[in-house]
Design a protein around this motif. Sequence first.
Motif, mmCIF file in Angstrom:
data_model
loop_
_atom_site.group_PDB
_atom_site.id
_atom_site.type_symbol
_atom_site.label_atom_id
_atom_site.label_comp_id
_atom_site.label_asym_id
_atom_site.label_seq_id
_atom_site.Cartn_x
_atom_site.Cartn_y
_atom_site.Cartn_z
ATOM 1 N N ALA A 154 0.834 -1.213 0.000
ATOM 2 C CA ALA A 154 0.000 0.000 0.000
ATOM 3 C C ALA A 154 0.864 1.257 0.000
ATOM 4 N N PHE A 155 1.988 1.217 0.698
ATOM 5 C CA PHE A 155 2.900 2.363 0.734
ATOM 6 C C PHE A 155 3.582 2.534 -0.617
ATOM 7 N N THR A 156 4.048 1.443 -1.189
ATOM 8 C CA THR A 156 4.734 1.502 -2.481
ATOM 9 C C THR A 156 3.816 2.062 -3.566
ATOM 10 N N GLU A 157 2.564 1.661 -3.527
ATOM 11 C CA GLU A 157 1.606 2.119 -4.535
ATOM 12 C C GLU A 157 1.367 3.622 -4.450
ATOM 13 N N ARG A 159 3.235 5.874 -3.099
ATOM 14 C CA ARG A 159 4.459 6.641 -3.366
ATOM 15 C C ARG A 159 4.643 6.879 -4.854
ATOM 16 N N ALA A 160 4.054 5.999 -5.680
ATOM 17 C CA ALA A 160 4.193 6.131 -7.123
ATOM 18 C C ALA A 160 3.176 7.089 -7.732
ATOM 19 N N GLN A 161 2.197 7.514 -6.937
ATOM 20 C CA GLN A 161 1.156 8.405 -7.441
ATOM 21 C C GLN A 161 1.584 9.862 -7.297
ATOM 22 N N ASN A 162 1.252 10.668 -8.303
ATOM 23 C CA ASN A 162 1.726 12.054 -8.264
ATOM 24 C C ASN A 162 0.889 12.968 -7.388
ATOM 25 N N ASP A 163 -0.267 12.494 -6.903
ATOM 26 C CA ASP A 163 -1.111 13.359 -6.079
ATOM 27 C C ASP A 163 -1.097 12.978 -4.604
ATOM 28 N N THR A 164 -0.176 12.093 -4.222
ATOM 29 C CA THR A 164 -0.067 11.714 -2.808
ATOM 30 C C THR A 164 0.486 12.879 -2.001
ATOM 31 N N ARG A 165 -0.134 13.124 -0.869
ATOM 32 C CA ARG A 165 0.324 14.177 0.035
ATOM 33 C C ARG A 165 1.283 13.576 1.055
ATOM 34 N N TYR A 166 2.191 14.408 1.586
ATOM 35 C CA TYR A 166 3.161 13.949 2.574
ATOM 36 C C TYR A 166 3.152 14.883 3.774
#
Length: 389
Positions: A154-157, A159-166
Motif C-alpha cells: 500500500a505504501f509503495t503504490e 508513493r508512485a502516485q503524483n497526487d499523494t500528500r506527505y
Amino acid sequence: MWRNIASSAISFLVVMVFLLGGVILWGQNTYNAEGPGDAPICLRIESGASMRTISQQLADEGVITSPMIFRMGADYSGKSGDRKAGSWLIPEHATMSEITHLITRGGASTCGTEVVYRIGVTSSEVQVRELDIEAGRYVEKAAFDPAEEEAPEAFTEVRAQNDTRYRVAIAEGTTSWQIVEALKTIDVLEGELAELPAEGTLAPDSYEVRKGDTRASVIERMREAQEILVASAWASRADGLPLKDAQEMLVLASIIEKETGVPDERRQVASVFENRLKRGMRLQTDPTVIYGLTEGKGVLGRGLRASELREATPWNTYVIEGLPPTPIANPGKASIEAAVNPAQTDYVFFVADGSGGHAFATTLEEHNANVAKWRRIEAEQAEGAAPAE
C-alpha cells in the motif's frame, strides 16, 4: 423598400443582440449557480489532463450540469490553462465557478491519500491514510516501523502516485537529535543538515511537505514556529514567575513535557517546579538525569540506577541547583503555556498514582504516604504479571 429592408435588418440585429445577451446571462447564472452534487467527491486530475477531460469527469460524477458551460466559464475567467494535477475535494453543491477555483489555485492536494511520517519519543512510524469523504476524516490503510519492517505494498503504490500528500508529524517531547535522525530517513526529502538544532527550538507539530523539499527547510519551519510560540507565551506570562527569561521558560516547559503525558496535569506539575524554585529546593526530576546520560541521543531503555541519581552532570537536578542549562526535549504548546501560567497551588511533591497520572502533596509526610501507596501498586502489578511471564 430599402428603408423597410434596413428597418427589418436592424430589428433582427436588435433581437439577436437581446437573444445573445440572454444566452450569456443564462450561461453566467448557470456557471455561478449551486451545483447538482448532493455529496462531496474527491476529483483526481492526472498530469496533462485537458479541460475537456476534466469537465467530462465532473459531469460523469454528477457535480456539474454542462461540460461546455464549465469550459466556457473557465476560459472567460482566464483559468483554463491553470488546471493543476492532484486530488481535489469538491464540496456538495459547489458551483462551477467554485470548482474552477479549487482545481486551478495550486497547493497540495486536498483529498485522496497521504503518507504521514510520525516521529515519536520512543519510535517512528510511517502511516498511509486516505480521506473518507463521507466521514470527513482520514482512515488508516497501512502502517509500519521503517526501522524494523519492510514497506507494505500500500505504501509503495501511493508513493508512485503524483497526487499523494506527505506530512511529517513530530510528537511533543522528542529531542532535536531524534528529529534530525528521523528526517534523514524520509526519502521524499533532500539535502543534508549541517548542524544539530539547539534543544527545545523545534515546535512539535504536523508539517506538510512535498517531494524535493530540503530537510533544512523543514527544520527552519519548525524553528520559526517555535520562536513565534515562545515569544507569544512569554509575552502573556503570569506575574511573579521564578523565571528570568524566555529561555528558562523553555527549559522548564521541556521538563513539564517529559514529566507528564496527562494534559490536565501540566499546570499542576508546573506549579510544583515553580514552587520549588521559589523556595530554593532542587527540582529532583528523573527526566533531567536521563538527559544528562543520553544528551537526547536515543532512549535510555531502563530504569535509573541510584549511582546515576548522584552522578554530577549539568542536567542532574538531584545535584545542581535550579534549572539545567538547556531544555531536555522540544516541548509542545500546552507545556510552554503551563510554564508561564502554572496552577496556583502549594504543591512541592508528586509521584505516580497508578492511573497514569500523579498524586500531588504539599508536605513530605503526605508525599511519603503517596509514595508508599505507589510502591504497593507496583508490587501488585508485578505479582499480577509474574504468572503471565
